[in-house]
Design a protein around this motif. Structure first.
Motif, PDB file in Angstrom:
ATOM      1  N   TRP A 275      -3.796   7.465   5.860  1.00  0.00           N
ATOM      2  CA  TRP A 275      -2.443   7.277   5.348  1.00  0.00           C
ATOM      3  C   TRP A 275      -2.347   7.744   3.899  1.00  0.00           C
ATOM      4  O   TRP A 275      -1.337   8.311   3.466  1.00  0.00           O
ATOM      5  CB  TRP A 275      -2.115   5.792   5.437  1.00  0.00           C
ATOM      6  N   ALA A 276      -3.405   7.508   3.131  1.00  0.00           N
ATOM      7  CA  ALA A 276      -3.403   7.916   1.721  1.00  0.00           C
ATOM      8  C   ALA A 276      -3.521   9.426   1.570  1.00  0.00           C
ATOM      9  O   ALA A 276      -3.006  10.003   0.603  1.00  0.00           O
ATOM     10  CB  ALA A 276      -4.544   7.223   0.982  1.00  0.00           C
ATOM     11  N   ILE A 277      -4.215  10.080   2.498  1.00  0.00           N
ATOM     12  CA  ILE A 277      -4.428  11.526   2.392  1.00  0.00           C
ATOM     13  C   ILE A 277      -3.188  12.310   2.792  1.00  0.00           C
ATOM     14  O   ILE A 277      -2.842  13.322   2.164  1.00  0.00           O
ATOM     15  CB  ILE A 277      -5.623  11.941   3.264  1.00  0.00           C
ATOM     16  N   ILE A 278      -2.487  11.852   3.829  1.00  0.00           N
ATOM     17  CA  ILE A 278      -1.305  12.579   4.310  1.00  0.00           C
ATOM     18  C   ILE A 278      -0.209  12.529   3.250  1.00  0.00           C
ATOM     19  O   ILE A 278       0.070  11.467   2.686  1.00  0.00           O
ATOM     20  CB  ILE A 278      -0.806  11.976   5.635  1.00  0.00           C
ATOM     21  N   PRO A 279       0.448  13.660   2.954  1.00  0.00           N
ATOM     22  CA  PRO A 279       1.501  13.685   1.930  1.00  0.00           C
ATOM     23  C   PRO A 279       2.652  12.769   2.289  1.00  0.00           C
ATOM     24  O   PRO A 279       2.939  12.530   3.463  1.00  0.00           O
ATOM     25  CB  PRO A 279       1.948  15.152   1.914  1.00  0.00           C
ATOM     26  N   ALA A 280       3.295  12.231   1.259  1.00  0.00           N
ATOM     27  CA  ALA A 280       4.473  11.399   1.470  1.00  0.00           C
ATOM     28  C   ALA A 280       5.605  12.249   2.023  1.00  0.00           C
ATOM     29  O   ALA A 280       5.757  13.415   1.651  1.00  0.00           O
ATOM     30  CB  ALA A 280       4.896  10.748   0.148  1.00  0.00           C
ATOM     31  N   PRO A 281       6.437  11.715   2.932  1.00  0.00           N
ATOM     32  CA  PRO A 281       7.561  12.472   3.479  1.00  0.00           C
ATOM     33  C   PRO A 281       8.502  12.934   2.376  1.00  0.00           C
ATOM     34  O   PRO A 281       8.740  12.225   1.411  1.00  0.00           O
ATOM     35  CB  PRO A 281       8.244  11.467   4.414  1.00  0.00           C
ATOM     36  N   ALA A 282       9.025  14.120   2.517  1.00  0.00           N
ATOM     37  CA  ALA A 282       9.959  14.651   1.526  1.00  0.00           C
ATOM     38  C   ALA A 282      11.197  13.759   1.455  1.00  0.00           C
ATOM     39  O   ALA A 282      11.754  13.362   2.475  1.00  0.00           O
ATOM     40  CB  ALA A 282      10.368  16.070   1.899  1.00  0.00           C
ATOM     41  N   GLY A 283      11.625  13.439   0.256  1.00  0.00           N
ATOM     42  CA  GLY A 283      12.797  12.607   0.068  1.00  0.00           C
ATOM     43  C   GLY A 283      12.505  11.122   0.066  1.00  0.00           C
ATOM     44  O   GLY A 283      13.412  10.325  -0.125  1.00  0.00           O
ATOM     45  N   ALA A 284      11.250  10.732   0.298  1.00  0.00           N
ATOM     46  CA  ALA A 284      10.907   9.314   0.277  1.00  0.00           C
ATOM     47  C   ALA A 284      11.047   8.768  -1.131  1.00  0.00           C
ATOM     48  O   ALA A 284      10.785   9.461  -2.111  1.00  0.00           O
ATOM     49  CB  ALA A 284       9.483   9.087   0.778  1.00  0.00           C
TER      50      ALA A 284
ATOM     51  N   PHE B  60       0.826  -1.196   0.000  1.00  0.00           N
ATOM     52  CA  PHE B  60       0.000   0.000   0.000  1.00  0.00           C
ATOM     53  C   PHE B  60       0.870   1.259   0.000  1.00  0.00           C
ATOM     54  O   PHE B  60       0.602   2.218  -0.736  1.00  0.00           O
ATOM     55  CB  PHE B  60      -0.914  -0.003   1.227  1.00  0.00           C
ATOM     56  N   THR B  61       1.926   1.246   0.804  1.00  0.00           N
ATOM     57  CA  THR B  61       2.826   2.401   0.860  1.00  0.00           C
ATOM     58  C   THR B  61       3.499   2.637  -0.487  1.00  0.00           C
ATOM     59  O   THR B  61       3.581   3.772  -0.962  1.00  0.00           O
ATOM     60  CB  THR B  61       3.901   2.190   1.944  1.00  0.00           C
ATOM     61  N   GLN B  62       3.979   1.575  -1.103  1.00  0.00           N
ATOM     62  CA  GLN B  62       4.630   1.709  -2.405  1.00  0.00           C
ATOM     63  C   GLN B  62       3.653   2.215  -3.456  1.00  0.00           C
ATOM     64  O   GLN B  62       4.019   3.012  -4.328  1.00  0.00           O
ATOM     65  CB  GLN B  62       5.228   0.369  -2.835  1.00  0.00           C
ATOM     66  N   ALA B  63       2.415   1.766  -3.386  1.00  0.00           N
ATOM     67  CA  ALA B  63       1.416   2.234  -4.345  1.00  0.00           C
ATOM     68  C   ALA B  63       1.132   3.716  -4.153  1.00  0.00           C
ATOM     69  O   ALA B  63       1.000   4.471  -5.128  1.00  0.00           O
ATOM     70  CB  ALA B  63       0.125   1.425  -4.193  1.00  0.00           C
ATOM     71  N   MET B  64       1.037   4.163  -2.911  1.00  0.00           N
ATOM     72  CA  MET B  64       0.793   5.572  -2.638  1.00  0.00           C
ATOM     73  C   MET B  64       1.960   6.440  -3.111  1.00  0.00           C
ATOM     74  O   MET B  64       1.769   7.559  -3.579  1.00  0.00           O
ATOM     75  CB  MET B  64       0.553   5.794  -1.148  1.00  0.00           C
ATOM     76  N   LEU B  65       3.169   5.910  -3.004  1.00  0.00           N
ATOM     77  CA  LEU B  65       4.346   6.677  -3.424  1.00  0.00           C
ATOM     78  C   LEU B  65       4.456   6.760  -4.946  1.00  0.00           C
ATOM     79  O   LEU B  65       4.963   7.740  -5.488  1.00  0.00           O
ATOM     80  CB  LEU B  65       5.616   6.046  -2.852  1.00  0.00           C
ATOM     81  N   SER B  66       3.992   5.731  -5.637  1.00  0.00           N
ATOM     82  CA  SER B  66       4.175   5.691  -7.085  1.00  0.00           C
ATOM     83  C   SER B  66       3.015   6.331  -7.852  1.00  0.00           C
ATOM     84  O   SER B  66       3.164   6.645  -9.032  1.00  0.00           O
ATOM     85  CB  SER B  66       4.334   4.236  -7.550  1.00  0.00           C
ATOM     86  N   GLN B  67       1.875   6.514  -7.210  1.00  0.00           N
ATOM     87  CA  GLN B  67       0.715   7.077  -7.898  1.00  0.00           C
ATOM     88  C   GLN B  67       0.758   8.611  -7.878  1.00  0.00           C
ATOM     89  O   GLN B  67       1.295   9.219  -6.948  1.00  0.00           O
ATOM     90  CB  GLN B  67      -0.577   6.611  -7.221  1.00  0.00           C
ATOM     91  N   PRO B  68       0.214   9.255  -8.908  1.00  0.00           N
ATOM     92  CA  PRO B  68       0.104  10.723  -8.888  1.00  0.00           C
ATOM     93  C   PRO B  68      -0.778  11.167  -7.720  1.00  0.00           C
ATOM     94  O   PRO B  68      -1.580  10.396  -7.202  1.00  0.00           O
ATOM     95  CB  PRO B  68      -0.563  11.048 -10.231  1.00  0.00           C
TER      96      PRO B  68
END
Length: 232
Positions: A190-199, A108-116
């Motif tokens: 988790w999906a709504i909160i922005p991904a950490p910078a540099g992730a 789920f985390t990887q999907a959130m990071l890779s999706q627009p």
């Protein structure tokens, strides 16, 4: 079967009496359809992304797995006999459930990071909403765990490990399935909160604004050929 208004007319079958009031699907010109909504949706979701596919598979498979195994155990008691104790069998199943949940969270985390990412989510209000959902989810999950206990949480009743009475304390006094609702709130927050910078992969979640050609859709800096083609 139906008869026309003329008394002398012969009976005809309604299935071949002619097109319906809308002219039938054969008269629809799909080339005139407006796919702008689907185009915008595909701008924010790439269904062909391997990370997205993996997340969908794990989210679907996990509850199916533990429900099928638990019901099979309840009918056959084969796990309890194999481990020599219903408690050992229940704890063994709980280990596999926890490992699958870790895998699901990772996918789920990887999907959130890779999706627009939608530009409207990068606001203080959205961030606060995400935190609130996470807080609500944690409260529901933890309170459910403490109310049920370890064996009760991991389907102990299917192994014959029963409590003396039905659990009716919080949060079961307000919801029938608080742990499922809590997990849903956690993933949504988790999906709504922005991904950490540099992730790793966070650059793919940068907000997308209107397309420069006036198409009204988001920028597609990368993605599947289908998504790029829809925006041409």
């Amino acid at each position: 079967m139906k008869r026309s208004g003329n008394p002398g007319a012969e009976v005809t079958n309604s299935s071949v009496a002619g097109p319906d009031c809308c002219g039938g699907l054969g008269n629809i010109d799909f080339r005139q359809a407006d796919f702008c909504v689907m185009t915008r949706l595909l701008g924010y979701v790439d269904p062909l992304d391997p990370s997205f596919v993996a997340a969908v598979i794990t989210i679907t498979f996990n509850p199916l797995y533990w429900n099928v195994v638990a019901r099979w155990e309840h009918k056959t008691r084969k796990l309890s006999r194999a481990f020599g104790s219903p408690y050992l069998a229940c704890y063994s199943l709980s280990v596999t459930i926890l490992l699958l949940n870790f895998l699901r969270s990772h996918c789920f985390t990887q999907a959130m990071l890779s999706q627009p990412r939608m530009e409207s989510l990068d606001t203080p209000a959205a961030y606060s909403l995400g935190l609130a959902l996470l807080g609500l989810g944690v409260v529901l999950v933890l309170s459910s765990f403490f109310a049920l206990g370890f064996a009760g949480t991991f389907l102990g009743d299917y192994f014959g490990i029963l409590k003396e009475a039905r659990v009716t304390v919080f949060p079961f006094n307000i919801l029938d399935n608080p742990m499922y609702w809590g997990s849903t709130a956690n993933y949504l927050g988790w999906a709504i909160i922005p991904a950490p910078a540099g992730a790793v992969g966070s650059e793919a979640r940068q907000p997308h604004g209107p397309a420069p050609d006036g198409a009204g859709g988001p920028h597609l800096h990368s993605g599947s050929p289908i998504r790029r083609a829809l925006h041409r």
